[in-house]
Write an enzyme that holds these catalytic residues in place. Structure first.
Site, PDB file in Angstrom:
ATOM      1  N   MET A  59      41.102  88.909  30.693  1.00 41.05           N
ATOM      2  CA  MET A  59      40.783  90.463  31.046  1.00 41.05           C
ATOM      3  C   MET A  59      39.539  90.286  31.570  1.00 41.05           C
ATOM      4  O   MET A  59      39.008  91.031  31.209  1.00 41.05           O
ATOM      5  CB  MET A  59      40.174  90.446  29.499  1.00 41.05           C
ATOM      6  N   GLN A  91      47.187  96.605  23.996  1.00 41.58           N
ATOM      7  CA  GLN A  91      46.347  95.268  23.223  1.00 41.58           C
ATOM      8  C   GLN A  91      45.221  95.457  22.476  1.00 41.58           C
ATOM      9  O   GLN A  91      44.589  94.754  21.194  1.00 41.58           O
ATOM     10  CB  GLN A  91      46.040  94.107  23.566  1.00 41.58           C
ATOM     11  N   HIS A 115      37.120  80.882  30.794  1.00 37.23           N
ATOM     12  CA  HIS A 115      38.321  80.696  31.393  1.00 37.23           C
ATOM     13  C   HIS A 115      38.504  79.769  32.037  1.00 37.23           C
ATOM     14  O   HIS A 115      39.208  79.477  33.086  1.00 37.23           O
ATOM     15  CB  HIS A 115      37.554  82.198  31.579  1.00 37.23           C
TER      16      HIS A 115
HETATM   17  P1  AMP Z   1      40.489  86.382  27.512  1.00 38.54           P
HETATM   18  O1  AMP Z   1      40.038  87.061  28.896  1.00 38.54           O
HETATM   19  O2  AMP Z   1      39.612  86.698  26.180  1.00 38.54           O
HETATM   20  O3  AMP Z   1      41.798  87.671  26.809  1.00 38.54           O
HETATM   21  O4  AMP Z   1      41.360  85.451  27.399  1.00 38.54           O
HETATM   22  C1  AMP Z   1      42.012  84.802  28.719  1.00 38.54           C
HETATM   23  C2  AMP Z   1      42.145  83.688  27.809  1.00 38.54           C
HETATM   24  O5  AMP Z   1      40.737  82.446  27.944  1.00 38.54           O
HETATM   25  C3  AMP Z   1      42.730  83.318  27.052  1.00 38.54           C
HETATM   26  O6  AMP Z   1      43.913  81.713  27.040  1.00 38.54           O
HETATM   27  C4  AMP Z   1      42.032  82.693  26.324  1.00 38.54           C
HETATM   28  O7  AMP Z   1      42.018  81.666  24.878  1.00 38.54           O
HETATM   29  C5  AMP Z   1      40.904  82.053  26.649  1.00 38.54           C
HETATM   30  N1  AMP Z   1      39.860  81.571  26.294  1.00 38.54           N
HETATM   31  C6  AMP Z   1      38.745  82.752  26.311  1.00 38.54           C
HETATM   32  N2  AMP Z   1      37.935  82.012  25.516  1.00 38.54           N
HETATM   33  C7  AMP Z   1      38.133  80.605  25.742  1.00 38.54           C
HETATM   34  C8  AMP Z   1      36.867  79.922  25.008  1.00 38.54           C
HETATM   35  N3  AMP Z   1      35.354  80.107  25.009  1.00 38.54           N
HETATM   36  N4  AMP Z   1      38.021  78.152  25.159  1.00 38.54           N
HETATM   37  C9  AMP Z   1      38.687  78.349  25.637  1.00 38.54           C
HETATM   38  N5  AMP Z   1      39.473  79.280  26.161  1.00 38.54           N
HETATM   39  C10 AMP Z   1      38.928  80.606  26.160  1.00 38.54           C
END
Ligand code: AMP
Length: 281
Positions: free
Chosen positions: A31, A62, A38
């Site tokens: 996102m 969501q 990421h």
């Molecule tokens: P988001 O942008 O928050 O929807 O996250 C995108 C992807 O990055 C998702 O698969 C999250 O689980 C992963 N993600 C977010 N924060 C972390 C983190 N600190 N460590 C590992 N993966 C992460």
């Protein structure tokens, strides 16, 4: 040089052409407001695939809290630079109208998995996640897709989603990336005040403490004491401490009830919701 697409038909044609050439596609949905967490998923994708695609889309369906959606950090130019520097080949950054041109008819039922933890406190959240991830999979047609264990329940939901679908990439879970003081990296961390940010590492410390005490104290006792440890900070409004079977997310009553056990914490600091988890057994 990274390619940026905003239209579904264009990126889909490119993905089809890549597949026709026999190239493997790795996919990292996000996102935006990208951080090292990421980037770590992207690095794994780059190491395991010929071509890596990352999507940046703040998925409105969501969010069950309008204010959270409005305040979600957005910085597309900065994100594209970060992805380019990390070696990403393709970015897909569609508008809301592009992703949802008509009424959304799909809905998903993931059974008990959807009704605990995040699912219990954020109604409709996982159905919204499943709708967008399913569409993104059909658009980008990856061989492998990478998700962080930071959102552990989401990772399990996605594993269920691909079991139901005809088109299913391999789902790869990646470890949580943390700040030096232990706070799990999150796009929402920038919204914490200085004071909240200084207290936030207590989440990681509490998870580590649960791990140390596991097998010594009862599960119920630990859940209660961990909750007290967190709630003694005025800045924290606790949502849950949850110790569960890692495969089903059903809570365990003792340490022998499941072969793999994980502890989860969710709380608010001000308006910011933070989640974290750790493998205990
Ligand atoms: P988001 O942008 O928050 O929807 O996250 C995108 C992807 O990055 C998702 O698969 C999250 O689980 C992963 N993600 C977010 N924060 C972390 C983190 N600190 N460590 C590992 N993966 C992460």
């Amino acid at each position: 040089m990274i390619k940026v697409y905003i239209h579904i038909d264009e990126i889909h044609s490119e993905a089809l052409a890549l597949r026709e050439r026999g190239l493997s596609i790795g996919f990292v949905p996000t996102m935006g407001a990208l951080h090292e967490g990421h980037v770590s998923l992207l690095r794994q994708s780059i190491s395991e695939n010929d071509v890596s695609i990352s999507s940046i889309f703040v998925n409105p369906i969501q969010f069950n809290n309008k204010e959270d959606l409005k305040k979600y950090p957005r910085n597309l130019d900065e994100d594209i630079k970060k992805l380019d520097a990390a070696g990403c080949n393709i970015v897909f950054a569609p508008s809301v109208e592009e992703m949802y041109p008509a009424e959304i008819k799909e809905s998903y039922d993931f059974g008990p998995l959807e009704h605990v933890m995040e699912g219990a406190v954020r109604p409709g959240h996982f159905s919204g996640v499943a709708v967008v991830v399913n569409r993104l999979f059909n658009i980008c047609i990856p061989h492998r897709a990478y998700f962080g264990e930071k959102d552990f329940q989401q990772l399990l939901i996605i594993r269920e989603l691909v079991k139901k679908n005809a088109f299913s990439p391999e789902i790869i879970g990646c470890p949580i990336i943390r700040e030096p003081d232990g706070l799990a990296m999150s796009s929402r961390n920038v919204r914490l005040s200085e004071e909240e940010r200084s207290i936030a590492p207590v989440i990681f410390q509490t998870l580590k403490w649960i791990k140390q005490q596991a097998g010594i104290k009862d599960v119920g006792e630990l859940v209660a004491e961990a909750g007290q440890k967190l709630s003694q900070h005025k800045a924290i409004k606790l949502d849950y401490v949850w110790i569960a079977d890692e495969k089903t997310l059903m809570p365990v009553r003792n340490w022998h009830e499941a072969s793999e056990i994980r502890a989860f914490i969710a709380l608010f600091m001000g308006e910011v919701r933070l989640i974290d988890n750790m493998k205990i057994k």
